[in-house]
Each structure stands twice: as C-alpha cells, then as structure tokens.
Design a protein around this motif. Structure first.
Motif, PDB file in Angstrom:
ATOM      1  N   ASP B 315      37.490  27.601  35.096  1.00  0.00           N
ATOM      2  CA  ASP B 315      38.518  27.441  35.100  1.00  0.00           C
ATOM      3  C   ASP B 315      39.795  27.158  33.728  1.00  0.00           C
ATOM      4  O   ASP B 315      39.590  26.444  32.694  1.00  0.00           O
ATOM      5  N   VAL B 316      40.361  28.552  33.260  1.00  0.00           N
ATOM      6  CA  VAL B 316      41.559  29.361  32.228  1.00  0.00           C
ATOM      7  C   VAL B 316      42.654  28.653  32.936  1.00  0.00           C
ATOM      8  O   VAL B 316      43.165  29.720  32.938  1.00  0.00           O
ATOM      9  N   PRO B 317      42.911  27.017  33.239  1.00  0.00           N
ATOM     10  CA  PRO B 317      44.877  27.987  33.424  1.00  0.00           C
ATOM     11  C   PRO B 317      45.450  28.285  32.994  1.00  0.00           C
ATOM     12  O   PRO B 317      45.841  28.851  31.389  1.00  0.00           O
ATOM     13  N   GLY B 318      46.144  29.633  33.346  1.00  0.00           N
ATOM     14  CA  GLY B 318      47.073  30.269  32.583  1.00  0.00           C
ATOM     15  C   GLY B 318      46.458  31.230  32.369  1.00  0.00           C
ATOM     16  O   GLY B 318      47.331  32.244  31.378  1.00  0.00           O
ATOM     17  N   ALA B 319      45.452  32.168  32.178  1.00  0.00           N
ATOM     18  CA  ALA B 319      44.998  33.101  31.495  1.00  0.00           C
ATOM     19  C   ALA B 319      45.576  34.293  31.996  1.00  0.00           C
ATOM     20  O   ALA B 319      45.517  34.841  32.782  1.00  0.00           O
ATOM     21  N   PRO B 320      45.729  35.128  30.439  1.00  0.00           N
ATOM     22  CA  PRO B 320      46.387  36.741  31.225  1.00  0.00           C
ATOM     23  C   PRO B 320      45.417  37.406  31.604  1.00  0.00           C
ATOM     24  O   PRO B 320      46.118  39.027  31.838  1.00  0.00           O
ATOM     25  N   GLN B 321      44.276  36.889  31.280  1.00  0.00           N
ATOM     26  CA  GLN B 321      42.412  37.744  31.812  1.00  0.00           C
ATOM     27  C   GLN B 321      42.292  37.275  32.354  1.00  0.00           C
ATOM     28  O   GLN B 321      41.734  35.726  31.891  1.00  0.00           O
ATOM     29  N   THR B 322      41.108  38.113  33.540  1.00  0.00           N
ATOM     30  CA  THR B 322      39.476  37.722  33.983  1.00  0.00           C
ATOM     31  C   THR B 322      38.728  38.138  33.416  1.00  0.00           C
ATOM     32  O   THR B 322      38.469  39.654  32.832  1.00  0.00           O
ATOM     33  N   VAL B 323      37.314  37.039  32.906  1.00  0.00           N
ATOM     34  CA  VAL B 323      36.631  37.563  31.928  1.00  0.00           C
ATOM     35  C   VAL B 323      35.621  37.908  33.302  1.00  0.00           C
ATOM     36  O   VAL B 323      35.052  37.057  33.806  1.00  0.00           O
ATOM     37  N   ILE B 324      35.367  39.343  33.086  1.00  0.00           N
ATOM     38  CA  ILE B 324      34.299  39.479  34.640  1.00  0.00           C
ATOM     39  C   ILE B 324      32.647  39.587  33.980  1.00  0.00           C
ATOM     40  O   ILE B 324      32.862  40.532  33.293  1.00  0.00           O
ATOM     41  N   ARG B 325      31.929  39.291  34.246  1.00  0.00           N
ATOM     42  CA  ARG B 325      30.132  39.939  34.123  1.00  0.00           C
ATOM     43  C   ARG B 325      29.427  39.645  35.078  1.00  0.00           C
ATOM     44  O   ARG B 325      29.313  38.200  36.181  1.00  0.00           O
ATOM     45  N   PHE B 326      28.690  40.526  35.728  1.00  0.00           N
ATOM     46  CA  PHE B 326      28.078  40.988  36.875  1.00  0.00           C
ATOM     47  C   PHE B 326      25.873  40.749  35.955  1.00  0.00           C
ATOM     48  O   PHE B 326      26.149  41.711  35.522  1.00  0.00           O
ATOM     49  N   ASP B 491      42.005  32.375  35.297  1.00  0.00           N
ATOM     50  CA  ASP B 491      42.992  30.438  36.135  1.00  0.00           C
ATOM     51  C   ASP B 491      42.322  30.527  38.035  1.00  0.00           C
ATOM     52  O   ASP B 491      41.939  31.786  38.510  1.00  0.00           O
ATOM     53  N   ARG B 492      41.808  29.500  37.341  1.00  0.00           N
ATOM     54  CA  ARG B 492      41.172  29.159  39.009  1.00  0.00           C
ATOM     55  C   ARG B 492      41.420  29.402  40.439  1.00  0.00           C
ATOM     56  O   ARG B 492      41.161  30.675  41.352  1.00  0.00           O
ATOM     57  N   ALA B 493      43.027  29.426  40.425  1.00  0.00           N
ATOM     58  CA  ALA B 493      44.163  29.286  41.640  1.00  0.00           C
ATOM     59  C   ALA B 493      44.169  31.129  42.085  1.00  0.00           C
ATOM     60  O   ALA B 493      43.894  31.343  43.084  1.00  0.00           O
ATOM     61  N   GLU B 494      44.869  31.271  40.827  1.00  0.00           N
ATOM     62  CA  GLU B 494      44.661  33.146  40.690  1.00  0.00           C
ATOM     63  C   GLU B 494      43.448  33.702  41.039  1.00  0.00           C
ATOM     64  O   GLU B 494      43.165  34.351  42.533  1.00  0.00           O
ATOM     65  N   ILE B 495      42.349  33.182  41.068  1.00  0.00           N
ATOM     66  CA  ILE B 495      40.542  34.137  41.100  1.00  0.00           C
ATOM     67  C   ILE B 495      40.572  33.544  42.421  1.00  0.00           C
ATOM     68  O   ILE B 495      40.720  34.297  43.463  1.00  0.00           O
ATOM     69  N   GLU B 496      40.854  32.392  43.127  1.00  0.00           N
ATOM     70  CA  GLU B 496      40.122  32.200  44.125  1.00  0.00           C
ATOM     71  C   GLU B 496      40.814  33.061  45.132  1.00  0.00           C
ATOM     72  O   GLU B 496      40.375  32.607  46.074  1.00  0.00           O
ATOM     73  N   ARG B 497      42.211  33.378  44.954  1.00  0.00           N
ATOM     74  CA  ARG B 497      43.192  34.048  46.616  1.00  0.00           C
ATOM     75  C   ARG B 497      42.950  34.775  46.250  1.00  0.00           C
ATOM     76  O   ARG B 497      42.557  35.354  47.028  1.00  0.00           O
ATOM     77  N   GLN B 498      42.864  35.874  44.675  1.00  0.00           N
ATOM     78  CA  GLN B 498      42.461  37.670  45.079  1.00  0.00           C
ATOM     79  C   GLN B 498      40.537  37.399  45.980  1.00  0.00           C
ATOM     80  O   GLN B 498      40.913  38.755  46.018  1.00  0.00           O
ATOM     81  N   ILE B 499      39.793  36.488  45.514  1.00  0.00           N
ATOM     82  CA  ILE B 499      38.426  36.557  45.876  1.00  0.00           C
ATOM     83  C   ILE B 499      38.119  36.187  47.419  1.00  0.00           C
ATOM     84  O   ILE B 499      36.952  36.819  47.930  1.00  0.00           O
ATOM     85  N   ALA B 500      39.115  35.750  48.016  1.00  0.00           N
ATOM     86  CA  ALA B 500      38.753  35.403  49.460  1.00  0.00           C
ATOM     87  C   ALA B 500      37.890  36.088  50.201  1.00  0.00           C
ATOM     88  O   ALA B 500      36.970  36.077  50.849  1.00  0.00           O
ATOM     89  N   GLU B 501      38.497  37.080  50.134  1.00  0.00           N
ATOM     90  CA  GLU B 501      38.239  38.112  51.283  1.00  0.00           C
ATOM     91  C   GLU B 501      37.095  39.313  50.578  1.00  0.00           C
ATOM     92  O   GLU B 501      36.861  39.833  51.388  1.00  0.00           O
TER      93      GLU B 501
END
Lengths: 452, 526
Positions: B315-326, B491-501
């Motif tokens: 969680d990085v609250p308020g982050a303008p970007q999400t860093v993705i790594r697979f 931003d955890r809240a944003e991420i959780e909302r967007q990955i739910a599906e």
C-alpha cells in the motif's frame, strides 16, 4: 583473429598530472564536416572497430523555445517524431526489424535523436530520419497527439510524481527563473499545459524548428564516407529549408535574492537542495565550477562528504554539481539527513565548508583528484560510437565546431587552485541562493519515531 | 546538458553535463538486453520487405529519393572475441581482452559467493562484507585508501549480487600498476575497523530505509521475496532488510570474508590497453600470493521455488501510479533454451516494438513503458514482466497483461516477430563489445557460471537456428499464469476496487520490505 579491424580514430595517450600537457596532446576525434546547400550541418566520424553505425541528430530547439501556456511541448513533440509518416507508418518496426534501436531526449536548449544499428543499416537509418524531417506534418493527427500526451503524462508521473524528492525538479526552474524567462518551466511541463496542446501547435512547431538549417547530423562508426555522402545529399539535401529562427541571443543571468521554500513529500528522510545561478556552458567559470563540485562532493575526501557524511555523520549523502546550460547554468548542492538529524544542522555544516572554500585556496592534491577523475571520465565517455557522435554534436552546438575535445579537456587542465577559490567566492554566496527544504509528511514522521 | 542523467550520485565525478531539473527527458529507454548475436540477415530483410508494405509515393509531391525505401542490406558476420587465458601462481584464473583503441583499462574480479550464501537471519552479509573492503587496509585508513584511489582518477569498488561478489576497477593505463596495488591491498589486507563498521552499518540502514520510498525498488524486493518464498536462498534482498541488518556484526563480516574471499573459483576479467606479457607479470606480483584459508566452500545451487499463484499488494496511499510486476518460474542460466528464450523475451517485452510495450504504451497510453526479462540465476530463475501505470487504469492494464500472457500460451507468435527479435538480438551481441565494462560484465558471468569461453559464440549460432514452432512451444511453457506471483505497489483501496473482477489469486498485503502484513490491516487514508 582479425575481427577487430583497424580503427581510424586518433587517440593519443597523454599525461595530465604533470600539468604541462598542451591541448594538442589530448585525445582528438577525427571527423569530416560538410554543410549542405539547405544549411544542414553534417559531420562524419569513421570508426571500423565494430560493424556498428550511430546516427545522431540535434535540432536547435528545446523547452526554452516553447510558447506561453505550452510548457512541456518541445518534449511532447519529440515523442510525436516517432509516430510515423505516409512513407513510414511504423518507424520503430522498420528500425527494430533491421536490428537497430533509437531514443531521443529533450533539454532546455536542444532536442536530440539517435539510432544505433548494424553497419548495413546505414542507408535505412539516414532515410528514416530524412523522411520524418521531410513529411511528419502531412500525417499528424489528433489520435497520435492524444496517445503521446498520455504517455508523456505517465512519464511525468513515473519520473517526478511517483519518485521520492521528485518535486524538487519541478520547483527549481519556477523559483530560479522569473516568469517569461526561457528556463522558467521544467522540461517535462505541467499536466494542464500538456492537455492544451493542439494538432495545429504540432504542425506549426514542426515547420518552424524542424528544418534542415536548424539541424546538425553526426554519423559515426563503420561506414564508407564516399558511399554515405551521396546518400545524405539525396535524402537530406532534397529537403527545402527556411532560414533558422532567430537565436535567443544573450539572456542576462537573472538576479536572485536569497529565498527558502519548505515542502513535504512522501519520504522518510529530510533533504536540502541549494541552488545558485552560475556561468553558462563553456563560458568562463563553467569548468571551474565542475572542478569545484569535485572538490566539494566528488569523493570520500571531498569537503562536504568528509564533513557531513564521514566526520559529523549528520548526512546520508551529499552531492554537488554544475548543471550546465547555454543561457545560464545552475550550481546545485544537495544533502539528505541521517535519521535523527535536522536540515538546520546540514545547512550550517555546508555553509561552514563553503565559507572556507571562499576564503582559502584548495590544495594541489584536491585539484589533482578532481582533474584526474575528469580525465578518466573524458576517456570513458568516448567508448561507444553514439556517445562520440553525441559529443561531436554537442561541441558543434556549443562552440560552432565539432573539433573541441582537446580544448574541452584543456579547459580543465588549465585550472589552478586559485581559480577554484575565485569562482566559489563569486558564485556560491549566501545572498543569492535558493534553498529547498523537503521534509517527510507528518504521518511518516509518526511512523518512524520522528526526526526533525 | 546533453545527457539524460537527472543528477549525479554523491561520490560520482562523472563529467556528464547533467541537465538540471531532470530535463533531457528520454522518450523511452530500453537498456541493452542480456543476449546477443549476429547473423546473415537476408531472411530479415526479405521478411521486412513483406511486412512493411513497401515504398509508397505521396500524392502531393513528385516522386523523389525519399520515396524509395532502401534495402537494409546484409548484416556483416560477427564472431565474438575470445579471451586470452592464463593462471596466476595461486591458481587465480585471468581472462584478458587486449584492446589498444582507448587509453583505458577495466577489470572485474568475480567470486562465486553472493547473497545466496547469506546465513539464515543474516540477509545482507555478503553485501556488507563487500562494502567493508573499501574501508581501509592494514596500511591505510578508510580516508587514506580512498584518497590514493581518487588521486589516480581510478574507480575501485567491491559489491555483491545474488550469486557473486566482485571487485571492479577502471583506470588509465599509466595508473594500472598503482591501481592494482591498491586492489591487492583491498583484497588481501582489509582493515575491518570497528568504527568504520558502525558507520557503514548506519549508512546501509539509512539506504534500506530510503529504499522504501522508491515504489519500483519496493516492487522489486517484494517480488523476489514473494516469488521464492521465505527461507529460499534467493528470496531476500541482496543488501538485506532493516531487521536482518540488526543481526550483522563485524565478526560476521570477518567470517564471511575469510570463508568466501579467496582465489579458488574466482576469475579476473581484464579488458583494455594492456598486453598479456605486461599484465601477467603485474598480476603475479600484486595478486599471486593471495591465498584462501580453510576448506573451499561449496557453491550454492538452490532448487526452484515451489511457487503457487499469488497476488501481493503493497500500500502506497495516494500513489499516482501502480507498479506492476508479474514473476513466473523460469530456468537457470545453464538452460539449453537460452537463445529461444531471449528471442521470446525480445518480442514480449524486451524491445520497443515488443507486445506489452506496444499494447500498454503505444496503443492504450496507460504507461511510459512496459518491459520484461528472464532473470537467470545459477540454478533457477524467473520471467518478469513489469510496468508503472496510471492508478486509474490499474485494472485495465492488468487485463491487458493477462491477455498478452494468454496469447503466449496460445502460441501465436508470427514469423515477422521472430525475425525482428533475431535481428535485435544479433545487433545487441555486437553492441555488447562497444564498452569495456560491457565486455567485463558479460564475460564475468560466463566465467562465474562456467559457461565456457565460447559461450557467446554458441549462443549467437543458436539464435540463428531457432524456428517458429520451437519458439511458440517455449512461449506456451514460459507463460505460466497459474504459478504467477503478481506484485502491485500503489494505492491499496484503488487497486482492490479495480482488481475485484479479475481472474487472479486473492490479494495478500505486505510491507515495503516485502514482509507479510496481517490481512485485517485497514487501508490508510492520506
């Protein structure tokens, strides 16, 4: 094993420590210079060590040339140069299909484009760059602009907003240069201004600045000059050119009264950045300030590192550098506090060291350390053909001749300890300094037990 | 002003005229990839002519020189150089590439002990040991030692990676003897001063604290920790964690040094303006008496992790970007499929025209760039795809990543993609030899992993014979979504909302050093 063929590059080994070396003993980059009828400058630098060519183009346009309300446009435009033309709908597919790669960068003063590939690609690389210079405007669209606008806004997020202390580099130009000064805005620009850019802006910018008379081309590496000269003439020589836009001329160095700005950031350790106006690139004082930066923070035994990081252990790191630009430069000192120490402690310690250097001549050994590192770096930065091509273009841009490596190194060789003291006492004053203090957000302070 | 560096690092005296304010913004930077090679590119040229719709004539201009697309020609044959090899009196192996084109010498001594042999609970020991080697010798204090190096204009430093530790040096030929003398002191008579240890320990701790402010660094260390799993020798960050650093003492450093810093298994790679005769004498004088103590330690060969699909949020609250790594399971460095995998990576995320960069950046505008690589360690490895995307499109960007991995699983690579990747890899192999540090780095790995001095030549040859069916077969194996570790820093809240599906594993939370957090942790508000 004869795979490493004879090189044509003329490099002489020279001594610097002696202080007696003359400029003509320094390494030199051999080249041939031609100016096309349309005003485009062309420099050829042969090196057959490896079967590689590098094509390096500089356009004399940077963020300093942007219109009001269009900050970031020169750089956004740079991205659009890769969006294809009628003849070449997909620039990068042609480029990479032949094993070549490319990149570009925009600064306050200029924009450069470079491609590096197998020697057999020389014809294609020249053609690709000539084609976009000839016809980029014919197929510019709103969709291309919108896409690269998104990419650039993500670049801003990635490189500044989502970077610790990244705001520093957005604030400094605004504070150091008054409204209306060519360097007032950061090169990356604001989201708002990037959003305002139109297709008409793109076309007009292209037609004003992207013309042969405003460009210089360096081709370096493994090619036959007698074969490439007609190609360059065919491809670039056939493009018509207006006269280049008038130069900005001399822009007086802004006056500046001491000022401090304090901000917070999502970081754990406080950082201070001190900034001064300083001598323009290649002008008297510029090289002296490079040496001064080395004396101040270029090594473990440098003044600031030894005092703040090694002896007092109040800073985690400290750096100093002369950020050279053609209208006026900035000299920057930056230090990050150790946990439990304050920016006030750091600033006091920096002031004490600056005061000593203003009033006392540095030692010969300090100069030797700085100059010998500078000499090694000169050699290190001419290893790759594209690095050499870019350097030749830089010299051409700044001095009017690509033949400047020897004189450039000689600038440093001539510097005496007295010169360093003089430039520091004239430039790095408390009365004309901008100080930016970055402290952790209050929430972060609680989490780490609170320094500051 | 011409360079793209944003600022200089504290101890750097790089002359590069750094533009201020982070200017000189780069359009996109793809660092030179790890692979290599050159070949006759007739097939490349032909396939391209077919792919690129050929020359077109503009309606509005008379046909001119620019209207005819030139032929790419044929790439010259390239054979990677092989080193001259010799052995010092103490058995130390030396690989030399003598080149007189520039007055510069670069060298690296590499030994087969890195973070992988950090003892349990002492993550960061290999790295801290390397740091302490630059802190003075029996003869010279820390500052005196640094001064002697600096006055030569030389670089001399020690560091550690996952599988190795190394000493790197770069100097002008006229200072080679003096620089080697200092390197030999660093190696053979380190001072290990308790005061310097306290200082370096503190600086290391500070840098680990600062690392938590860098979202990409957080994603990187969290990625390996989650992928390999707690306790695996490759799981921990090379420079340790704030917790493990507390367990490291000067005694630990001395023990690590005397166990692992020795000539057995080490290789010195030298590139530059020095000939064998001169170098051999110098090295025997400066390094020939270096001896290890006690039994030679075994080289670690960790097994592949028993990886299960998981999703991790930092969680990085308020982050303008999400860093993705697979991260997906991949082979170790000795894989016979190296050439095929390099080609696969080039077309998936290892070049500007790669699938994920074209999709996420050039088609959707979600990011400044997306890339991938195969990280091949001694006995195992992973395939990593990454990007930093605007927070609002995290879910959409992940959906595109998933789509691209499924395309690999379906084996839909085309002949054009193969030939473009091959051309890129062939050219990269030549460019590897442009800089001394590039050669030193490549051959240090070749020596470290015992790949054989003709490794690059063989790899180049292997690249030329890869065919589409074999490539698609490897693509199907490499894309392993069910065993993917997905890291999301933002931003955890944003991420959780967007990955739910999305069809991904349920998310777990970790802190900024990649350690587990209790599930019930509430999102923090900024």
């Amino acid at each position: 094993m004869n795979r490493l063929r004879q090189t044509l590059i003329l490099i002489a080994v020279t001594g610097l420590l002696s202080g007696r070396a003359s400029a003509t003993d320094n390494p030199r980059l051999a080249f041939e210079e031609v100016t096309l009828a349309n005003g485009m400058k062309v420099v050829l630098h042969e090196d057959h060590t490896l079967p590689i060519v590098a094509l390096n183009l500089w356009y004399k346009v940077g963020s300093r040339d942007e219109q009001p309300g269009r900050s970031g446009f020169a750089h956004l435009f740079e991205h659009l140069m890769f969006m294809g033309t009628e003849r070449v709908p997909n620039f990068d597919v042609v480029m990479e299909g032949g094993g070549a790669w490319n990149n570009a960068s925009t600064s306050e003063d200029r924009t450069n484009y470079y491609s590096v590939g197998p020697a057999n690609m020389v014809d294609t690389l020249l053609w690709l760059d000539a084609d976009r210079l000839d016809s980029l405007d014919d197929t510019m669209t709103q969709a291309k602009l919108d896409l690269q606008r998104d990419v650039v806004r993500n670049e801003r997020r990635q490189s500044y907003e989502n970077q610790p202390y990244g705001q520093t580099w957005l604030i400094i130009p605004n504070e150091m240069y008054p409204e209306g000064h060519p360097y007032h805005d950061p090169v990356i620009g604001s989201h708002e201004d990037l959003e305002s850019a139109t297709v008409d802006d793109v076309v007009s910018f292209f037609r004003t600045w992207y013309i042969p008379a405003n460009a210089s081309l360096v081709l370096a590496g493994d090619f036959d000059p007698e074969k490439v000269k007609p190609l360059i003439e065919d491809y670039f020589g056939s493009i018509e050119s207006n006269p280049p836009p008038a130069s900005l001329g001399e822009v007086p160095m802004p006056t500046f009264a001491a000022k401090t700005v304090a901000i917070t950031d999502d970081v754990q350790l406080p950082q201070v950045t001190m900034v001064w106006h300083s001598a323009p690139f290649m002008k008297p004082g510029d090289a002296e300030l490079d040496v001064a930066s080395s004396v101040l923070a270029g090594s473990k035994n440098s003044r600031l590192y030894k005092s703040l990081v090694y002896d007092k252990e109040i800073a985690n790191d400290v750096s100093a550098y002369q950020a050279s630009m053609s209208l006026s430069s900035l000299f920057i000192i930056e230090a990050t506090a150790q946990p439990g120490h304050t920016l006030e402690e750091l600033e006091a310690a920096i002031d004490a060291e600056l005061q000593t250097l203003r009033t006392e001549v540095p030692t010969q050994r300090e100069l030797d350390r700085a100059k010998n590192n500078i000499e090694t770096n000169f050699v290190r930065r001419i290893e790759a053909v594209n690095a050499r091509a870019d350097l030749l273009n830089q010299y051409l841009f700044l001095t009017g001749s690509p033949d400047y490596l020897q004189q450039d190194l000689a600038r440093y060789q001539a510097i005496t300890p007295e010169d360093v003291q003089k430039v520091v006492s004239e430039t790095l004053l408390e009365g004309n300094r901008f100080t930016l203090e970055t402290r952790p957000e209050p929430a972060a302070l609680e989490a780490t037990g609170g320094q500051e | 002003m011409s360079c793209t560096l944003r600022r200089r690092t504290p101890l750097s005296t790089d002359l590069c005229q750094a533009a201020p304010m982070g200017s000189a913004d780069v359009r996109e930077h793809h660092p030179m990839k790890s692979a290599f090679l050159r070949r006759v590119a007739l097939a490349v040229a032909l396939s391209l002519l077919a792919a690129c719709s050929g020359p077109q004539v503009s309606d509005t201009k008379l046909p001119g020189k620019l209207d005819v697309r030139p032929d790419n020609g044929v790439a010259p044959l390239f054979t990677p150089p092989k080193p001259e090899r010799f052995e010092l009196a103490n058995g130390l192996q030396v690989w030399l590439f003598s080149r007189t084109t520039l007055p510069l010498v670069t060298a690296s001594l590499t030994l087969p002990a890195g973070a992988v042999v950090d003892p349990d609970g002492k993550a960061g020991l290999a790295s801290l040991t390397a740091s302490m080697l630059s802190e003075g010798t029996e003869r010279l204090t820390s500052l005196e030692f640094a001064d002697e190096v600096e006055v030569l204009g030389a670089t001399l430093s020690a560091s550690s990676g996952q599988d190795s530790s190394q000493v790197f040096l770069q100097t002008l030929p006229r200072n080679l003897e003096a620089t080697l003398a200092l390197a030999s002191e660093l190696l053979m008579t380190p001072r290990f001063d308790p005061k310097e240890f306290e200082r370096i320990h503190q600086l290391t701790s500070n840098s680990l604290q600062q690392r938590q402010d860098e979202p990409k660094a957080v994603a990187s260390i969290t990625g390996t920790r989650a992928f390999f799993g707690e306790g695996h020798p490759y799981a921990h960050p090379v420079d340790g964690t704030l917790e493990s650093l507390e367990n490291l003492s000067l005694e630990d450093v001395k023990t690590f040094y005397s166990t692992y810093w020795r000539p057995e298994g080490a290789t010195l790679v030298v590139v530059g303006d020095v000939d064998r005769k001169g170098l051999e004498g110098l090295l025997n004088e400066k390094l020939g008496t270096w001896q290890g103590k006690g039994p030679v330690p075994e080289i670690a060969n960790p097994v592949a992790p028993t990886s299960l699909g998981r999703t991790v949020i930092v969680d990085v609250p308020g982050a303008p970007q999400t860093v993705i790594r697979f991260l997906m399971p991949g082979p170790g460095i000795r894989t016979p499929d190296a050439a095929t995998l390099e080609l696969l990576n080039t077309l998936f995320g290892g070049s500007f025209t790669s699938r994920i960069n074209q999709n996420l950046r050039e088609d959707k505008g979600y990011t400044y760039g997306a890339r991938s690589s195969f990280v091949m360690l001694r006995s195992t490895g992973y395939f990593v795809g990454s990007s930093s995307v605007r927070t609002e499109v995290t879910g959409a960007a992940l959906a595109e990543f998933l789509k691209e991995y499924r395309r690999l699983e379906a084996g839909d690579i085309t002949a054009d993609e193969l030939e473009r990747s091959r051309a890129t890899q062939n050219a990269d192999m030549v460019q590897l030899f442009e800089t001394q540090s590039g050669v030193v780095s490549a051959f240090s790995d070749v020596a470290l992993y015992g790949l054989g001095e003709d490794h690059l030549e063989k790899l180049l040859a292997a690249l030329q014979v890869v065919q589409l069916p074999g490539l698609n077969d490897q693509a199907r194996r490499a894309s392993d979504l069910s065993n993917a570790t997905l890291i999301l820093v933002g931003d955890r809240a944003e991420i959780e909302r967007q990955i739910a599906e999305l069809p991904i594993a349920p998310a777990e939370l970790r802190d900024k050093e990649g350690a587990h957090l209790p599930r019930e942790t509430e999102p923090t508000n900024r």
